[in-house]
Design an enzyme around this catalytic site. Structure first.
Site, PDB file in Angstrom:
ATOM      1  N   HIS A   1      12.810 -38.814  -7.502  1.00  0.00           N
ATOM      2  CA  HIS A   1      12.197 -39.295  -6.260  1.00  0.00           C
ATOM      3  C   HIS A   1      10.721 -38.922  -6.187  1.00  0.00           C
ATOM      4  O   HIS A   1      10.143 -38.853  -5.117  1.00  0.00           O
ATOM      5  CB  HIS A   1      12.964 -38.749  -5.053  1.00  0.00           C
ATOM      6  CG  HIS A   1      14.347 -39.305  -4.975  1.00  0.00           C
ATOM      7  ND1 HIS A   1      14.609 -40.595  -4.588  1.00  0.00           N
ATOM      8  CD2 HIS A   1      15.548 -38.762  -5.314  1.00  0.00           C
ATOM      9  CE1 HIS A   1      15.907 -40.820  -4.653  1.00  0.00           C
ATOM     10  NE2 HIS A   1      16.502 -39.726  -5.104  1.00  0.00           N
TER      11      HIS A   1
ATOM     12  N   ASN B   1      -1.432   1.893   6.113  1.00  0.00           N
ATOM     13  CA  ASN B   1      -0.577   0.779   5.663  1.00  0.00           C
ATOM     14  C   ASN B   1      -0.280  -0.084   6.881  1.00  0.00           C
ATOM     15  O   ASN B   1      -0.057   0.455   7.967  1.00  0.00           O
ATOM     16  CB  ASN B   1       0.764   1.276   5.120  1.00  0.00           C
ATOM     17  CG  ASN B   1       0.632   1.952   3.776  1.00  0.00           C
ATOM     18  OD1 ASN B   1      -0.452   2.049   3.225  1.00  0.00           O
ATOM     19  ND2 ASN B   1       1.753   2.440   3.261  1.00  0.00           N
ATOM     20  N   GLY B   2      -0.203  -1.401   6.685  1.00  0.00           N
ATOM     21  CA  GLY B   2       0.094  -2.298   7.804  1.00  0.00           C
ATOM     22  C   GLY B   2      -1.128  -3.125   8.162  1.00  0.00           C
ATOM     23  O   GLY B   2      -2.093  -3.194   7.385  1.00  0.00           O
TER      24      GLY B   2
ATOM     25  N   GLU C   1      15.703 -19.199  -8.671  1.00  0.00           N
ATOM     26  CA  GLU C   1      15.456 -17.813  -9.069  1.00  0.00           C
ATOM     27  C   GLU C   1      14.824 -17.770 -10.471  1.00  0.00           C
ATOM     28  O   GLU C   1      13.906 -16.990 -10.726  1.00  0.00           O
ATOM     29  CB  GLU C   1      16.779 -17.021  -9.030  1.00  0.00           C
ATOM     30  CG  GLU C   1      16.700 -15.583  -9.479  1.00  0.00           C
ATOM     31  CD  GLU C   1      15.735 -14.713  -8.662  1.00  0.00           C
ATOM     32  OE1 GLU C   1      15.216 -15.158  -7.630  1.00  0.00           O
ATOM     33  OE2 GLU C   1      15.488 -13.579  -9.112  1.00  0.00           O
TER      34      GLU C   1
ATOM     35  N   LYS D   1      11.196 -16.170 -11.180  1.00  0.00           N
ATOM     36  CA  LYS D   1      11.083 -15.063 -12.132  1.00  0.00           C
ATOM     37  C   LYS D   1      10.035 -15.384 -13.194  1.00  0.00           C
ATOM     38  O   LYS D   1       9.197 -14.568 -13.523  1.00  0.00           O
ATOM     39  CB  LYS D   1      12.455 -14.873 -12.789  1.00  0.00           C
ATOM     40  CG  LYS D   1      12.874 -13.526 -13.196  1.00  0.00           C
ATOM     41  CD  LYS D   1      13.519 -12.657 -12.161  1.00  0.00           C
ATOM     42  CE  LYS D   1      12.729 -12.485 -10.918  1.00  0.00           C
ATOM     43  NZ  LYS D   1      13.442 -11.850  -9.844  1.00  0.00           N
TER      44      LYS D   1
ATOM     45  N   GLU E   1       6.347 -15.584 -11.632  1.00  0.00           N
ATOM     46  CA  GLU E   1       5.739 -14.345 -11.127  1.00  0.00           C
ATOM     47  C   GLU E   1       5.312 -13.405 -12.233  1.00  0.00           C
ATOM     48  O   GLU E   1       4.321 -12.692 -12.082  1.00  0.00           O
ATOM     49  CB  GLU E   1       6.642 -13.632 -10.114  1.00  0.00           C
ATOM     50  CG  GLU E   1       7.891 -13.015 -10.668  1.00  0.00           C
ATOM     51  CD  GLU E   1       8.721 -12.302  -9.604  1.00  0.00           C
ATOM     52  OE1 GLU E   1       8.151 -11.667  -8.720  1.00  0.00           O
ATOM     53  OE2 GLU E   1       9.955 -12.388  -9.679  1.00  0.00           O
TER      54      GLU E   1
ATOM     55  N   TRP F   1      -3.281  -2.597  -1.347  1.00  0.00           N
ATOM     56  CA  TRP F   1      -3.027  -3.991  -1.705  1.00  0.00           C
ATOM     57  C   TRP F   1      -3.797  -4.806  -0.672  1.00  0.00           C
ATOM     58  O   TRP F   1      -3.473  -4.789   0.514  1.00  0.00           O
ATOM     59  CB  TRP F   1      -1.532  -4.290  -1.648  1.00  0.00           C
ATOM     60  CG  TRP F   1      -1.146  -5.632  -2.182  1.00  0.00           C
ATOM     61  CD1 TRP F   1      -0.889  -5.950  -3.491  1.00  0.00           C
ATOM     62  CD2 TRP F   1      -0.960  -6.839  -1.430  1.00  0.00           C
ATOM     63  NE1 TRP F   1      -0.561  -7.274  -3.588  1.00  0.00           N
ATOM     64  CE2 TRP F   1      -0.600  -7.851  -2.348  1.00  0.00           C
ATOM     65  CE3 TRP F   1      -1.075  -7.170  -0.085  1.00  0.00           C
ATOM     66  CZ2 TRP F   1      -0.344  -9.162  -1.966  1.00  0.00           C
ATOM     67  CZ3 TRP F   1      -0.821  -8.481   0.304  1.00  0.00           C
ATOM     68  CH2 TRP F   1      -0.461  -9.453  -0.629  1.00  0.00           C
TER      69      TRP F   1
ATOM     70  N   CYS G   1       0.836  -1.205   0.000  1.00  0.00           N
ATOM     71  CA  CYS G   1       0.000   0.000   0.000  1.00  0.00           C
ATOM     72  C   CYS G   1       0.869   1.252   0.000  1.00  0.00           C
ATOM     73  O   CYS G   1       2.003   1.230   0.465  1.00  0.00           O
ATOM     74  CB  CYS G   1      -0.881   0.018   1.226  1.00  0.00           C
ATOM     75  SG  CYS G   1      -1.840  -1.472   1.441  1.00  0.00           S
TER      76      CYS G   1
ATOM     77  N   LYS H   1       5.711  -4.655  -4.662  1.00  0.00           N
ATOM     78  CA  LYS H   1       7.171  -4.485  -4.658  1.00  0.00           C
ATOM     79  C   LYS H   1       7.746  -4.587  -3.246  1.00  0.00           C
ATOM     80  O   LYS H   1       8.772  -5.208  -3.041  1.00  0.00           O
ATOM     81  CB  LYS H   1       7.527  -3.127  -5.279  1.00  0.00           C
ATOM     82  CG  LYS H   1       9.013  -2.879  -5.423  1.00  0.00           C
ATOM     83  CD  LYS H   1       9.622  -3.767  -6.479  1.00  0.00           C
ATOM     84  CE  LYS H   1      11.123  -3.647  -6.569  1.00  0.00           C
ATOM     85  NZ  LYS H   1      11.713  -4.860  -7.186  1.00  0.00           N
TER      86      LYS H   1
ATOM     87  N   ARG I   1       4.676   0.017  -6.348  1.00  0.00           N
ATOM     88  CA  ARG I   1       4.701  -0.827  -5.149  1.00  0.00           C
ATOM     89  C   ARG I   1       3.673  -1.949  -5.216  1.00  0.00           C
ATOM     90  O   ARG I   1       3.764  -2.905  -4.444  1.00  0.00           O
ATOM     91  CB  ARG I   1       4.454   0.023  -3.902  1.00  0.00           C
ATOM     92  CG  ARG I   1       5.531   1.065  -3.662  1.00  0.00           C
ATOM     93  CD  ARG I   1       5.139   1.988  -2.550  1.00  0.00           C
ATOM     94  NE  ARG I   1       5.147   1.313  -1.271  1.00  0.00           N
ATOM     95  CZ  ARG I   1       6.204   1.235  -0.473  1.00  0.00           C
ATOM     96  NH1 ARG I   1       7.347   1.778  -0.845  1.00  0.00           N
ATOM     97  NH2 ARG I   1       6.141   0.620   0.680  1.00  0.00           N
TER      98      ARG I   1
HETATM   99  C1  F6R Z   1      10.970 -11.535  -6.863  1.00  0.00           C
HETATM  100  C2  F6R Z   1      11.061 -10.508  -5.854  1.00  0.00           C
HETATM  101  C3  F6R Z   1      10.727 -10.876  -4.460  1.00  0.00           C
HETATM  102  C4  F6R Z   1      11.634 -10.125  -3.463  1.00  0.00           C
HETATM  103  C5  F6R Z   1      11.141 -10.376  -2.030  1.00  0.00           C
HETATM  104  C6  F6R Z   1      12.018  -9.711  -1.001  1.00  0.00           C
HETATM  105  O1  F6R Z   1      11.315 -11.043  -8.125  1.00  0.00           O
HETATM  106  O2  F6R Z   1      11.372  -9.384  -6.130  1.00  0.00           O
HETATM  107  O3  F6R Z   1      10.771 -12.246  -4.248  1.00  0.00           O
HETATM  108  O4  F6R Z   1      12.938 -10.560  -3.628  1.00  0.00           O
HETATM  109  O5  F6R Z   1       9.827  -9.909  -1.895  1.00  0.00           O
HETATM  110  O6  F6R Z   1      11.985  -8.333  -1.133  1.00  0.00           O
HETATM  111  P1  F6R Z   1      13.089  -7.426  -0.478  1.00  0.00           P
HETATM  112  O7  F6R Z   1      14.371  -7.747  -1.138  1.00  0.00           O
HETATM  113  O8  F6R Z   1      12.632  -6.023  -0.743  1.00  0.00           O
HETATM  114  O9  F6R Z   1      13.118  -7.757   0.981  1.00  0.00           O
END
Ligand code: F6R
Length: 608
Positions: free
Chosen positions: A504, A100-101, A481, A485, A488, A74, A2, A603, A27
């Site tokens: 397995h 927020n929160g 990773e 990627k 998502e 959000w 948010c 984000k 965000r």
């Molecule tokens: C994936 C991604 C997330 C962040 C995770 C941690 O592409 O960006 O998995 O890596 O939410 O976020 P931070 O690094 O901001 O703590």
């Protein structure tokens, strides 16, 4: 997640609120709203979906006034509907709040203090607007302090009071909020970058503090409502990085910014062929004589960077390195003490679970070191020792350049410990450092040379429903990773396994044409992973290999193989991940996905 904005003393505040909300869009959110106060009460507009929905509502009816609050939501408590969108207004219309929160005891408050009240939304936030009105006897700061005292959880609030139409109130505990004095008006925001004005001073509001912001004044109060003095902070935000430049998406721009991000990070940590960590204050004696265990904590991609360097840290330190998912770790009963080095990795520096683990580790007396991209963020502020990654502001939800900068910071930490522990001679350190300094140009070379084939493979896999990634050791971390990627941003179900684990159980899911992406960077286990790759191929899988130029010839020409530039095995994760980023990007593009703002994602994950 948010975003909060509040503005006081600006002519026609509504369009300005919208403009600031656009800067918070990155965000992640699913509804939005604004409220404006004038002498005639509070007017509110809310909409579900993109800010363009709110904008079109405003076109037919722009609330008039000089003071207002805005929010991008959000959803946590209650679906993304207009009723649940912020701002929320108190029953008599005296207070209006954005939040927020999470207020963890909102249900309990409804049943005890607010029995009989009617709530128009399913949110936890609305409770706060009711509490404010309940405690209000003409003095808003006292009402805010009393209402805050009842809450459990983390919060940042923006508040309007209809009796004080020239000011915005803010309060925060455990969720970011700043008060900003500008040439034109006063602002509050969850992110200073939302404010595109000439900034005079920035103040961080935290620990239950309250602020009152008017056109030309900023006042601060402690949690009990007593006036306090605060010192301004040096928080900056480079606005130019909010533009996509020549790129169609922020993600692609950020992928191509990786040489610069890694170069800036490495160069800030290297002097005359040796690693130095300017914001790490732990004595050499600690590393040499006391260090018993290293624990790395992070979420999502940040967790993956920890997995990539686990083995390197163990060989450089001679102690065990555990890599932990923050949301699990915080509820486990970890054995931490003054001889443990806990390393918290976070791009945003705001991630709620990572922050909670940091506080837990502090409580246990462990040594704290954080790797953070956003200076002035909560995690950076609460850490005694920090390595700043210099990736610059990352806008795309899917991390790329911050990931690469985190890897560089972790390599530097490992080398630093290796030197102190006597595991590296100065010649060996110099050799590692000079290879690390070559990474930016190797990243550039790899991006240039692998984009075309990544695009081609994206075309092969973009219609798949399930994709498997596999690798061993560090390659497994890179594969994790790659799978994250891809899923998502393209919404394809991508699963990752240590290559030897497939047979397995999971190999039963492999049938004719299932794409399998194998990472073959680790020379020690190359032939093992190759065998696993062949096992899936024998069951009809369509196999793609990611390796480096040195090993390319060991693979059969019948596989589509992407080869990255050669480097020392310790640094290979930095190169192997690049084609996986490009592959995800092009797959999502072909599937018409919203690449920079994938559905349901945010984000900064500021709630647990
Ligand atoms: C994936 C991604 C997330 C962040 C995770 C941690 O592409 O960006 O998995 O890596 O939410 O976020 P931070 O690094 O901001 O703590």
């Amino acid at each position: 997640m948010c975003g909060i904005i509040g503005i006081a003393g600006v002519n026609q505040v509504a369009p300005k609120l919208l403009d600031c909300l656009k800067r918070l869009e990155y965000r992640g959110y699913d509804s939005s709203g604004i409220a404006v106060t004038s002498g005639d009460g509070i007017e509110r507009l809310r909409a579900v979906g993109r800010l363009s929905e709110l904008e079109s509502r405003m076109e037919s009816k722009t609330p008039s006034g000089t003071t207002g609050i805005g929010h991008t939501r959000w959803a946590t408590h209650g679906a993304p509907t207009v009723e649940n969108a912020h701002p929320h207004i108190s029953p008599q219309g005296t207070f209006c709040v954005v939040h927020n929160g999470i207020i963890e005891n909102s249900e309990e408050i409804k049943k005890t203090l607010l029995q009989g009240d009617f709530f128009e939304s399913q949110t936890d936030t609305e409770v706060f607007s009711h509490l404010l009105e309940k405690y209000y006897i003409g003095e808003p700061i006292n009402a805010i302090a009393k209402a805050l005292a009842v809450l459990k959880g983390a919060y940042a609030f923006g508040i309007l009071c209809s009796d004080f139409p020239d000011v915005v109130f803010g309060a925060s505990s455990g969720s970011p909020l700043v008060a900003i004095g500008c040439e034109e008006g006063g602002f509050i925001s969850s992110d200073p970058c939302a404010v595109n004005e000439k900034i005079k001073s920035v103040y961080r509001i935290s620990g239950g503090e309250i602020c009152c912001v008017g056109k030309d004044r900023l006042l601060f109060f402690d949690p009990s409502g007593q006036a306090i003095e605060k010192k301004p902070e040096s928080i900056t935000c480079k606005m130019e990085s909010m533009s996509k430049g020549q790129y169609p998406h922020f993600m692609l721009k950020e992928i191509y910014e990786q040489p610069r991000a890694v170069s800036d990070t490495v160069n800030s940590l290297v002097k005359m062929g040796s690693v130095f960590l300017p914001d790490v204050y732990l004595d050499d004696d600690f590393f040499r004589d006391e260090l018993e265990k290293i624990v790395i904590v992070g979420c999502g991609s940040a967790y993956h960077t920890g997995l990539c360097v686990k083995n390197m840290l163990e060989s450089m330190s001679g102690v065990t390195c555990n890599v932990e998912i923050a949301s699990e770790f915080r509820y486990s009963q970890p054995v931490l003490n003054k001889n443990t080095l806990t390393v918290f990795i976070s791009q945003s520096g705001e991630t709620a679970d990572t922050l909670a683990c940091l506080r837990l580790a502090k409580h246990c007396g462990a040594k704290i070191l954080s790797i953070v991209n956003v200076k002035g963020s909560v995690i950076a502020t609460e850490s005694e020792n920090v390595i700043f990654t210099l990736a610059g502001r990352e806008i795309a939800v899917a991390t790329t350049k911050a990931y690469s900068a985190q890897l560089a910071a972790l390599y530097s930490l490992a080398i630093y410990i290796g030197r102190i522990k006597g595991k590296l001679t100065s010649e060996q350190e110099e050799k590692l450092v000079s290879e690390m300094l070559l990474l930016p140009s190797k990243i550039e070379e790899t991006l240039r040379e692998t984009e075309a084939l990544s695009k081609e493979i994206a075309n092969d896999i973009c219609r798949a429903q399930n994709i498997f990634f596999m690798g061993r050791l560090c390659d497994y971390a890179t594969a994790c990773e790659g799978a994250l990627k891809l899923k998502e941003i393209s919404y394809i179900n991508a699963q990752c396994y240590p290559a030897g684990e497939l047979k397995h159980g999971t190999i039963s899911l492999v049938d004719e044409g299932t794409p399998v992406i194998a990472i073959l960077g680790e020379s020690r286990v190359f032939s093992k992973t190759l065998s696993n790759m062949c096992e899936t191929e024998a069951r009809g899988a369509c196999v793609f290999a990611i390796t480096d130029k040195a090993k390319e010839t060991l693979l059969s020409q019948k596989h589509k193989t992407i080869s990255v530039a050669d480097t020392l095995s310790l640094f290979r994760p930095s190169l192997l991940v690049l084609p996986l980023q490009l592959l995800s990007y092009h797959t999502a593009l072909l599937r018409g996905c919203d690449i920079d703002k994938p559905r349901n994602l945010a984000k900064s994950v500021t709630v647990e």
